[in-house]
Design a protein around this motif. Structure first.
Motif, PDB file in Angstrom:
ATOM      1  N   TYR A   1       0.944  -1.264  -0.011  1.00 21.66           N
ATOM      2  CA  TYR A   1      -0.105   0.012   0.053  1.00 21.66           C
ATOM      3  C   TYR A   1       0.913   1.232   0.006  1.00 21.66           C
ATOM      4  CZ  TYR A   1       1.061   0.142   4.840  1.00 21.66           C
ATOM      5  OH  TYR A   1       2.003   0.048   5.887  1.00 21.66           O
ATOM      6  N   VAL A   2       0.245   2.394   0.055  1.00 21.07           N
ATOM      7  CA  VAL A   2       1.014   3.547   0.054  1.00 21.07           C
ATOM      8  C   VAL A   2       1.621   4.077   1.438  1.00 21.07           C
ATOM      9  CG1 VAL A   2       0.854   6.161  -0.373  1.00 21.07           C
ATOM     10  CG2 VAL A   2      -0.114   4.495  -2.041  1.00 21.07           C
ATOM     11  N   PRO A   3       3.056   3.984   1.808  1.00 23.05           N
ATOM     12  CA  PRO A   3       3.272   4.098   3.111  1.00 23.05           C
ATOM     13  C   PRO A   3       3.165   5.642   3.221  1.00 23.05           C
ATOM     14  CG  PRO A   3       5.069   4.248   1.400  1.00 23.05           C
ATOM     15  CD  PRO A   3       3.719   3.597   0.631  1.00 23.05           C
ATOM     16  N   ARG A   4       2.935   5.940   4.744  1.00 21.39           N
ATOM     17  CA  ARG A   4       2.583   7.379   5.483  1.00 21.39           C
ATOM     18  C   ARG A   4       3.605   7.453   6.225  1.00 21.39           C
ATOM     19  NH1 ARG A   4      -3.037   4.456   5.341  1.00 21.39           N
ATOM     20  NH2 ARG A   4      -1.760   2.983   6.540  1.00 21.39           N
ATOM     21  N   ASN A   5       4.094   8.943   6.300  1.00 22.49           N
ATOM     22  CA  ASN A   5       4.718   9.318   7.242  1.00 22.49           C
ATOM     23  C   ASN A   5       4.435   9.028   8.775  1.00 22.49           C
ATOM     24  OD1 ASN A   5       2.581  11.175   7.431  1.00 22.49           O
ATOM     25  ND2 ASN A   5       4.040  12.531   8.431  1.00 22.49           N
ATOM     26  N   MET A   6       5.237   8.752   9.508  1.00 18.78           N
ATOM     27  CA  MET A   6       5.036   8.379  11.097  1.00 18.78           C
ATOM     28  C   MET A   6       4.744   6.831  11.187  1.00 18.78           C
ATOM     29  SD  MET A   6       5.890  11.196  12.128  1.00 18.78           S
ATOM     30  CE  MET A   6       5.497  11.001  13.894  1.00 18.78           C
ATOM     31  N   GLU A   7       4.965   6.190  10.121  1.00 18.16           N
ATOM     32  CA  GLU A   7       4.401   4.425  10.475  1.00 18.16           C
ATOM     33  C   GLU A   7       5.633   3.920  11.022  1.00 18.16           C
ATOM     34  OE1 GLU A   7       0.728   3.397   7.629  1.00 18.16           O
ATOM     35  OE2 GLU A   7       2.760   3.308   6.589  1.00 18.16           O
ATOM     36  N   LEU A   8       5.610   3.417  11.991  1.00 18.62           N
ATOM     37  CA  LEU A   8       6.852   2.819  12.686  1.00 18.62           C
ATOM     38  C   LEU A   8       7.451   1.434  12.184  1.00 18.62           C
ATOM     39  CD1 LEU A   8       6.040   3.266  16.486  1.00 18.62           C
ATOM     40  CD2 LEU A   8       7.333   4.830  15.106  1.00 18.62           C
ATOM     41  N   GLN A   9       6.569   1.038  11.393  1.00 15.51           N
ATOM     42  CA  GLN A   9       7.060  -0.213  10.489  1.00 15.51           C
ATOM     43  C   GLN A   9       8.006  -0.020   9.663  1.00 15.51           C
ATOM     44  OE1 GLN A   9       3.977   0.983  10.477  1.00 15.51           O
ATOM     45  NE2 GLN A   9       2.772   0.212   8.529  1.00 15.51           N
ATOM     46  N   LEU A  10       8.185   1.240   9.048  1.00 18.91           N
ATOM     47  CA  LEU A  10       9.051   1.713   8.229  1.00 18.91           C
ATOM     48  C   LEU A  10      10.417   1.722   8.542  1.00 18.91           C
ATOM     49  CD1 LEU A  10       7.019   4.541   6.527  1.00 18.91           C
ATOM     50  CD2 LEU A  10       7.057   2.039   5.813  1.00 18.91           C
ATOM     51  N   VAL A  11      10.421   2.075   9.941  1.00 20.34           N
ATOM     52  CA  VAL A  11      11.959   2.071  10.411  1.00 20.34           C
ATOM     53  C   VAL A  11      12.186   1.152  11.711  1.00 20.34           C
ATOM     54  CG1 VAL A  11      12.314   4.530   9.634  1.00 20.34           C
ATOM     55  CG2 VAL A  11      10.903   4.041  11.642  1.00 20.34           C
ATOM     56  N   PRO A  12      12.280  -0.205  11.271  1.00 20.64           N
ATOM     57  CA  PRO A  12      12.779  -1.123  12.460  1.00 20.64           C
ATOM     58  C   PRO A  12      13.872  -0.632  13.192  1.00 20.64           C
ATOM     59  CG  PRO A  12      12.305  -2.267  10.447  1.00 20.64           C
ATOM     60  CD  PRO A  12      12.164  -0.666  10.240  1.00 20.64           C
TER      61      PRO A  12
END
Length: 277
Positions: A41-52
């Motif tokens: 899906y389209v990632p959103r800013n502030m989503e913690l799963q983007l930066v383990p």
């Protein structure tokens, strides 16, 4: 124990407890296994799963690489961590955008699709705001509500402040809304960028509370979208987009760039790359 060999695991990545357990178990059972996290899906800013975190990586709780659905996401540092590897993969769910011709709509009615998010309280807020708008008769605007597939539609309708206005209808969850849409209204949904890639402007209603997730990448021109948090701003934005002549044709080259940059077409080359073939 059964001697089954596994070379690759593709995990729909949300970094939930189930994801952590899956990654941990598979890495300890298959030391040479490659695990790819897939953000479909389209990632959103502030989503913690983007930066383990480093600790998650050290304890084998995360995949080896996270795959976005478009190459342009790799250029935005707000979606990435320097401690992690990223790539892009086919946007399977959005393949339909390559099948549609981008052209200006010709209709006496301005069709506005209210694409509700999965958050039911936010959906109620969006409908209440639109229901409170006093539409001028000469504007000829019609609203169509499309519920999220997993939402409780009855709960949403039952908790509205007032009955729906006559110019607000509901449509089936499977209806192809992009075929007739002049404008999309939603919240933190992928549909906002999806509609822009089809040349359809988007109004993003700000969330009532909590972290403000932005579904539109920084490099997308504000020509294509507006953020609103009350009925006055929503109505003004609707009239703004409605009064732009040849909205799609004016920016056709830019629209096609958005489509190609943020939604990787699922072709043979990219599918084989995802599968390590």
């Amino acid at each position: 124990q059964k001697g089954i060999k596994v070379k690759l695991l593709i995990d729909w990545w949300e970094n939930q407890a189930t994801d952590k357990c899956l990654n941990k178990g598979m890495k300890e059972s298959y030391e040479s296994l490659k695990i790819k996290g897939y953000l479909g899906y389209v990632p959103r800013n502030m989503e913690l799963q983007l930066v383990p975190t480093k600790k998650e990586k050290k304890n084998k709780l995360v995949p080896h690489v996270i795959n976005f659905i478009g190459k342009k996401f790799l250029e935005d540092s707000s979606y990435k961590s320097e401690e992690f590897d990223y790539d892009f993969a086919p946007a399977f769910r959005f393949n339909h955008i390559y099948d549609k011709e981008i052209k200006n709509m010709k209709s006496d009615i301005y069709n506005v699709i209210i694409a509700l998010p999965y958050l039911e309280d936010e959906s109620i807020n969006i409908i209440n705001l639109i229901n409170d708008i006093k539409i001028d008769d000469e504007d000829d605007i019609e609203f169509k509500i499309k519920f999220h597939p997993i939402s409780n539609n009855k709960y949403i309708i039952d908790n509205l402040k007032n009955k729906l206005n006559e110019n607000i209808k509901t449509v089936d969850v499977n209806e192809k809304i992009f075929d007739t849409a002049d404008l999309i209204i939603s919240s933190v949904s992928s549909i906002c960028l999806e509609s822009i890639a089809l040349g359809i402007p988007a109004i993003i209603v700000k969330q009532q509370y909590g972290i403000e997730y932005n579904p539109i990448p920084k490099k997308i021109s504000s020509y294509f979208y507006k953020f609103c948090d009350n009925e006055k701003e929503i109505y003004e934005s609707i009239k703004y987009f409605k009064n732009i002549l040849n909205f799609k044709i004016n920016k056709l080259e830019e629209i096609n760039e958005i489509k190609n940059d943020y939604f990787q077409i699922p072709n043979r080359v990219e599918i084989k790359k995802l599968l390590n073939m």
